[in-house]
Design an enzyme around this catalytic site. Structure first.
Site, mmCIF file in Angstrom:
data_model
loop_
_atom_site.group_PDB
_atom_site.id
_atom_site.type_symbol
_atom_site.label_atom_id
_atom_site.label_comp_id
_atom_site.label_asym_id
_atom_site.label_seq_id
_atom_site.Cartn_x
_atom_site.Cartn_y
_atom_site.Cartn_z
ATOM 1 N N LYS A 72 0.559 -1.339 0.058
ATOM 2 C CA LYS A 72 -0.168 0.156 0.218
ATOM 3 C C LYS A 72 1.238 1.107 -0.078
ATOM 4 C CE LYS A 72 -3.863 0.842 2.538
ATOM 5 N NZ LYS A 72 -4.579 2.061 0.858
ATOM 6 N N SER A 73 0.358 2.723 -0.827
ATOM 7 C CA SER A 73 1.659 3.303 -0.925
ATOM 8 C C SER A 73 1.540 3.977 0.197
ATOM 9 C CB SER A 73 0.747 4.199 -2.077
ATOM 10 O OG SER A 73 2.132 4.873 -2.165
ATOM 11 N N ALA A 76 4.060 2.358 2.393
ATOM 12 C CA ALA A 76 5.902 2.233 0.905
ATOM 13 C C ALA A 76 6.637 3.339 1.339
ATOM 14 C CB ALA A 76 5.460 1.950 -0.733
ATOM 15 N N ARG A 77 5.935 4.722 1.414
ATOM 16 C CA ARG A 77 6.188 5.779 1.215
ATOM 17 C C ARG A 77 6.845 6.406 2.576
ATOM 18 N NH1 ARG A 77 3.294 9.677 -2.176
ATOM 19 N NH2 ARG A 77 2.067 8.095 -3.799
ATOM 20 N N THR A 96 -1.362 -14.404 6.201
ATOM 21 C CA THR A 96 -0.914 -13.326 6.866
ATOM 22 C C THR A 96 0.676 -12.907 6.577
ATOM 23 O OG1 THR A 96 -0.583 -16.029 8.665
ATOM 24 C CG2 THR A 96 1.368 -14.687 7.828
ATOM 25 N N GLU A 98 4.084 -11.127 6.040
ATOM 26 C CA GLU A 98 5.152 -10.697 5.813
ATOM 27 C C GLU A 98 5.227 -8.967 5.651
ATOM 28 O OE1 GLU A 98 4.331 -13.048 3.232
ATOM 29 O OE2 GLU A 98 3.583 -14.931 4.796
#
Length: 149
Positions: A72-73, A76-77, A96, A98
């Site tokens: 999800k952006s 990630a940012r 699950t 990771e």
């Protein structure tokens, strides 16, 4: 072919299925081309660390649909990476997740926040052998790797 929000609703891939919403400033729920899943645990992520988590949502994949879990952006940012996962046709259970934090700042994840996006793809015909491996009917909560059957 990527499934639309209408088709995702009709097939019943995700339970509970909710309309797009926001929790703790992060979106989750049904979108026009996928579903943003929520994390089931409160976690503190430390720089360079790997942790397992689980989804609130349960999946019931038909024999002609595959799901691809993407970062999800929003996360990630901030340096949080999701090891992208494939949800095989025929698989059922709770995912699950990771997670690895690549930034140098501690990150807090709260239960119910959107954590990743799943994009569902219809394949041209049902698979001959739907998933029936060691993670079938996976329970809620983070599950460690299991030995082969």
């Amino acid at each position: 072919m990527i499934l639309s929000d209408k088709t995702i609703k009709q097939i019943g891939l995700v339970s509970p299925l909710v309309a797009q919403s926001v929790s703790h400033g992060v979106s989750f729920g049904l979108s026009s081309a996928g579903y943003d899943i929520r994390i089931a645990e409160d976690l503190w992520m430390w720089p360079g660390r790997f942790q397992l988590a689980s989804t609130i949502e349960h999946f019931d994949m038909p024999d002609d649909v595959v799901g691809i879990v993407h970062d999800k952006s929003t996360w990630a940012r901030r340096g949080l990476a999701m090891q992208n996962t494939v949800i095989e046709p025929g698989w059922r259970g709770f995912l699950t997740l990771e997670l690895t934090l690549h930034s140098m700042r501690v990150l807090r994840l709260r239960r119910g926040m959107g954590i990743a996006q799943v994009v569902f793809h219809r394949i041209d015909q049902p698979v001959e052998t739907p998933y029936n491996g060691k993670y079938q009917e996976q329970e809620a909560g983070p599950q460690k790797a299991r030995p082969s059957k």
